[in-house]
Design an enzyme around this catalytic site. Sequence first.
Site, PDB file in Angstrom:
ATOM      1  N   HIS A 151     -10.849  10.475   8.241  1.00  0.00           N
ATOM      2  CA  HIS A 151     -10.700   8.737   8.342  1.00  0.00           C
ATOM      3  C   HIS A 151     -10.339   8.471   9.228  1.00  0.00           C
ATOM      4  O   HIS A 151     -10.719   7.390  10.028  1.00  0.00           O
ATOM      5  CB  HIS A 151      -9.984   8.195   6.413  1.00  0.00           C
ATOM      6  N   ARG A 210      -0.396   8.937   9.399  1.00  0.00           N
ATOM      7  CA  ARG A 210      -0.619   7.359  10.031  1.00  0.00           C
ATOM      8  C   ARG A 210      -0.524   6.969   8.403  1.00  0.00           C
ATOM      9  O   ARG A 210      -0.999   7.365   7.510  1.00  0.00           O
ATOM     10  CB  ARG A 210      -2.004   7.435  10.186  1.00  0.00           C
ATOM     11  N   GLU A 235       0.843  -0.950  -0.571  1.00  0.00           N
ATOM     12  CA  GLU A 235      -0.259  -0.002   0.042  1.00  0.00           C
ATOM     13  C   GLU A 235       1.481   1.810  -0.272  1.00  0.00           C
ATOM     14  O   GLU A 235       2.353   1.039   0.749  1.00  0.00           O
ATOM     15  CB  GLU A 235      -0.784   0.020   1.438  1.00  0.00           C
ATOM     16  N   HIS A 262      -9.790  11.280   4.303  1.00  0.00           N
ATOM     17  CA  HIS A 262      -9.379  10.122   3.047  1.00  0.00           C
ATOM     18  C   HIS A 262     -10.061  10.858   1.636  1.00  0.00           C
ATOM     19  O   HIS A 262     -10.926  11.868   1.804  1.00  0.00           O
ATOM     20  CB  HIS A 262     -10.254   9.060   2.870  1.00  0.00           C
ATOM     21  N   ARG A 294      -2.299  10.519  -1.195  1.00  0.00           N
ATOM     22  CA  ARG A 294      -4.357  10.864  -0.441  1.00  0.00           C
ATOM     23  C   ARG A 294      -3.957  12.269   0.230  1.00  0.00           C
ATOM     24  O   ARG A 294      -5.195  12.761  -0.409  1.00  0.00           O
ATOM     25  CB  ARG A 294      -3.901  10.128   0.464  1.00  0.00           C
TER      26      ARG A 294
HETATM   27  C1  FAD Z   1     -13.629   2.454   6.178  1.00  0.00           C
HETATM   28  C2  FAD Z   1     -12.163   2.137   6.795  1.00  0.00           C
HETATM   29  C3  FAD Z   1     -11.465   1.561   6.455  1.00  0.00           C
HETATM   30  C4  FAD Z   1     -10.067   1.180   7.268  1.00  0.00           C
HETATM   31  N1  FAD Z   1      -9.261   0.720   7.029  1.00  0.00           N
HETATM   32  C5  FAD Z   1      -7.964  -0.355   7.733  1.00  0.00           C
HETATM   33  C6  FAD Z   1      -7.097  -0.832   7.186  1.00  0.00           C
HETATM   34  O1  FAD Z   1      -6.959  -1.745   6.054  1.00  0.00           O
HETATM   35  N2  FAD Z   1      -6.217  -1.132   7.570  1.00  0.00           N
HETATM   36  C7  FAD Z   1      -5.232  -0.516   8.907  1.00  0.00           C
HETATM   37  O2  FAD Z   1      -5.102  -0.626   9.748  1.00  0.00           O
HETATM   38  N3  FAD Z   1      -6.892   0.306   9.990  1.00  0.00           N
HETATM   39  C8  FAD Z   1      -7.763   0.756   8.737  1.00  0.00           C
HETATM   40  N4  FAD Z   1      -8.188   1.028   9.297  1.00  0.00           N
HETATM   41  C9  FAD Z   1      -8.704   2.419  10.575  1.00  0.00           C
HETATM   42  C10 FAD Z   1      -8.678   1.064  11.455  1.00  0.00           C
HETATM   43  O3  FAD Z   1      -9.420   0.493  11.173  1.00  0.00           O
HETATM   44  C11 FAD Z   1      -8.900   1.516  12.876  1.00  0.00           C
HETATM   45  O4  FAD Z   1      -8.359   2.356  12.965  1.00  0.00           O
HETATM   46  C12 FAD Z   1      -9.033   0.088  14.119  1.00  0.00           C
HETATM   47  O5  FAD Z   1     -10.091  -0.673  13.732  1.00  0.00           O
HETATM   48  C13 FAD Z   1      -9.556   1.086  15.319  1.00  0.00           C
HETATM   49  O6  FAD Z   1     -10.197   0.312  15.824  1.00  0.00           O
HETATM   50  P1  FAD Z   1      -9.964   0.513  17.704  1.00  0.00           P
HETATM   51  O7  FAD Z   1     -10.514  -0.794  18.342  1.00  0.00           O
HETATM   52  O8  FAD Z   1      -8.858   1.511  18.362  1.00  0.00           O
HETATM   53  O9  FAD Z   1     -11.920   1.236  18.007  1.00  0.00           O
HETATM   54  P2  FAD Z   1     -13.094   0.746  17.332  1.00  0.00           P
HETATM   55  O10 FAD Z   1     -12.643  -0.750  15.878  1.00  0.00           O
HETATM   56  O11 FAD Z   1     -13.627   2.108  16.366  1.00  0.00           O
HETATM   57  O12 FAD Z   1     -13.817   0.316  18.462  1.00  0.00           O
HETATM   58  C14 FAD Z   1     -14.076   0.818  19.182  1.00  0.00           C
HETATM   59  C15 FAD Z   1     -15.023   0.248  20.582  1.00  0.00           C
HETATM   60  O13 FAD Z   1     -15.198   1.152  21.498  1.00  0.00           O
HETATM   61  C16 FAD Z   1     -16.877   1.258  21.592  1.00  0.00           C
HETATM   62  N5  FAD Z   1     -16.883   2.827  22.635  1.00  0.00           N
HETATM   63  C17 FAD Z   1     -16.855   4.225  21.976  1.00  0.00           C
HETATM   64  N6  FAD Z   1     -17.402   4.797  22.711  1.00  0.00           N
HETATM   65  C18 FAD Z   1     -18.283   3.957  23.558  1.00  0.00           C
HETATM   66  C19 FAD Z   1     -18.339   4.215  25.043  1.00  0.00           C
HETATM   67  N7  FAD Z   1     -18.631   5.739  25.170  1.00  0.00           N
HETATM   68  N8  FAD Z   1     -18.967   3.592  26.218  1.00  0.00           N
HETATM   69  C20 FAD Z   1     -18.694   2.258  25.501  1.00  0.00           C
HETATM   70  N9  FAD Z   1     -18.087   1.559  23.767  1.00  0.00           N
HETATM   71  C21 FAD Z   1     -17.900   2.190  23.747  1.00  0.00           C
HETATM   72  C22 FAD Z   1     -17.389   1.346  20.561  1.00  0.00           C
HETATM   73  O14 FAD Z   1     -18.892   0.407  20.494  1.00  0.00           O
HETATM   74  C23 FAD Z   1     -17.098   0.297  19.975  1.00  0.00           C
HETATM   75  O15 FAD Z   1     -16.977  -1.550  20.017  1.00  0.00           O
HETATM   76  C24 FAD Z   1      -9.939   1.909   8.250  1.00  0.00           C
HETATM   77  C25 FAD Z   1     -11.137   2.883   9.523  1.00  0.00           C
HETATM   78  C26 FAD Z   1     -11.609   3.286   8.662  1.00  0.00           C
HETATM   79  C27 FAD Z   1     -13.053   3.759   8.746  1.00  0.00           C
END
Ligand code: FAD
Length: 556
Positions: A348, A383, A119, A241, A287
Amino acid sequence: MHTQHQYDVLIIGSGAAGLTLALRLPKRARIAVLSKGPVREGNTWYAQGGISAVLDHKDSIESHIADTMDAGAGLCDPETVRFTVEHGPEAVKWLVDLGVPFTRREKRRHENEFHLTREGGHQHRRVIHAADNTGQVVETSLVNAVRARDNIDLFEQHLAVDLITADRIGRKDRHCLGAYVFDRGKDKVEVFRAKFTVLATGGASKVYLYTSNPDTSTGDGIAMAWRAGCRVANMEFNQFHPTCLYHPQAKSFLVTEALRGEGGKLLLPDGKPFMQRFDPRAELAPRDIVARAIDHEMKRHGYDHVLLDISHKPESFIRKHFPTIYRRCLEFGFDMAREPIPVVPAAHYTCGGIRTDLKGHADLENLYVVGETACTGLHGANRMASNSLLECLVFAAAAAKDIGSRLDKTSLPPELPEWDESQVTNSDEEVVVTHNWGELRRFMWDYVGIVRTDKRLERARRRVELLQQEIHDYYGNFRVTNDLLELRNLVQVAELIIRSAQMRKESRGLHYTMDYPEQDNSHPPTDTTLIPKKSKQGTVHHVAVKKVERLSVADS
Ligand SMILES: Cc1cc2nc3c(=O)[nH]c(=O)nc-3n(C[C@H](O)[C@H](O)[C@H](O)COP(=O)(O)OP(=O)(O)OC[C@H]3O[C@@H](n4cnc5c(N)ncnc54)[C@H](O)[C@@H]3O)c2cc1C
């Protein structure tokens, strides 16, 4: 009297970061995992590309480190980058052992040879993936594994409101005792107390009008930790994005950059191309440049979108290479094989967040922050693609190890004060909350988005202060609702972004300002760190209500 939930570890968030942490903790630990909606809903589910790690003998740790540092525009923390990259292969192996069905190479010499993609920014093929829906596959495996474990209780539709903290008597450090949590089903706030609390609540991109993120990304963890006294860093670095589908129902639908890679052209609504004016590489420019060019044209002409056209390619080619996007566009009435589709740039990824160390430890004793909520120093000012899921996995493992080593030496907090609702009443003014949501996201987009100026930032700051005052009036007097709680967090995060952006008098990485269009190389670059004011000592802080009670906490 209510019964208070009590656990060894309270994990707020059920994405890649929160669930990995839960699974990597010792099985003797009693764990609660909260998600504010359905368990799978969060950024992780929507990740398409994959996870970066050094998995091929032609690649090297040094090369992955160099690429990450390069993308970060001088602001990555070298120790963090090395730590993350070195732990990458083990983090991926853990997922493979868990049974995540990553895409394998067609021609393999060994049983475990996976297909790796390359990528933007990566010098080598190092992105492991499951077709184009890596996030869904990873999240599904993690959720299944969590559901199979007796020591983990999953609480869906539970929204954490605020952390509960106390200062240790006679000592300077403040620590975390758990959280107040809004049970959306019962419509009431409950106490969760725990030896250790972990914030894994994802990013804050919903602060902008257009975003690729689902509704969960309201920066709750960042706002909660800030209110409780943690430092926040690098909030001015928001990744946009360039192309999301512009349609009221297609809120978070991202149109892959590969479409431009395969000859897709960006056009103004009158059909004129414009990218050549911004960069000789036109549609194939990086990007950030493409996002900035689209934003510039939209603001200059007052357009609400631009067009992306690949209709000059044969229909069979489009269907084969972009089956998901083709199908999705048709659902919204656009046949991309015959006509251009409307697109806008979209917020994003949140590079900044709560400052943590290599164990995921934040500024409060017994509080950990992992995933997109944290600022570990990995991403610096920008990032690199697929480094974010890697960060979730590596830091969740590191935090789990640290918590595991402290589990038996730490005691459970005593009974905590209940949420006080005696003063509050129901409000029928929900329209004000909805209006404020819209207003906030619109002015953040216009004034604090892809292109900034001092004047725009100042305007945004005045508006945010007004909203903060209105929310404060509401919050003290009315019964909490989901929308009000999220709005309160978004407004807090908006303020942190604006203040950080105002502090950076240069353009670097994702922060671009027309008043200082160049990078300032006259001295070594520094992070933007915001430090909260300390509130009274010797108290339990229930930030949400005016009640403050004394509580002595034994050293553990
Ligand atoms: C469309 C898209 C494509 C992407 N593609 C990639 C990729 O290919 N590779 C890559 O490395 N990254 C990618 N990313 C980024 C990556 O997906 C995220 O950075 C990563 O998944 C974040 O994970 P996380 O566990 O920190 O949070 P999340 O997966 O966002 O989970 C957050 C959790 O917290 C909970 N939560 C939030 N607030 C509260 C609250 N007050 N009380 C209780 N629960 C709460 C939510 O319900 C959820 O369960 C992409 C992001 C998007 C949007």
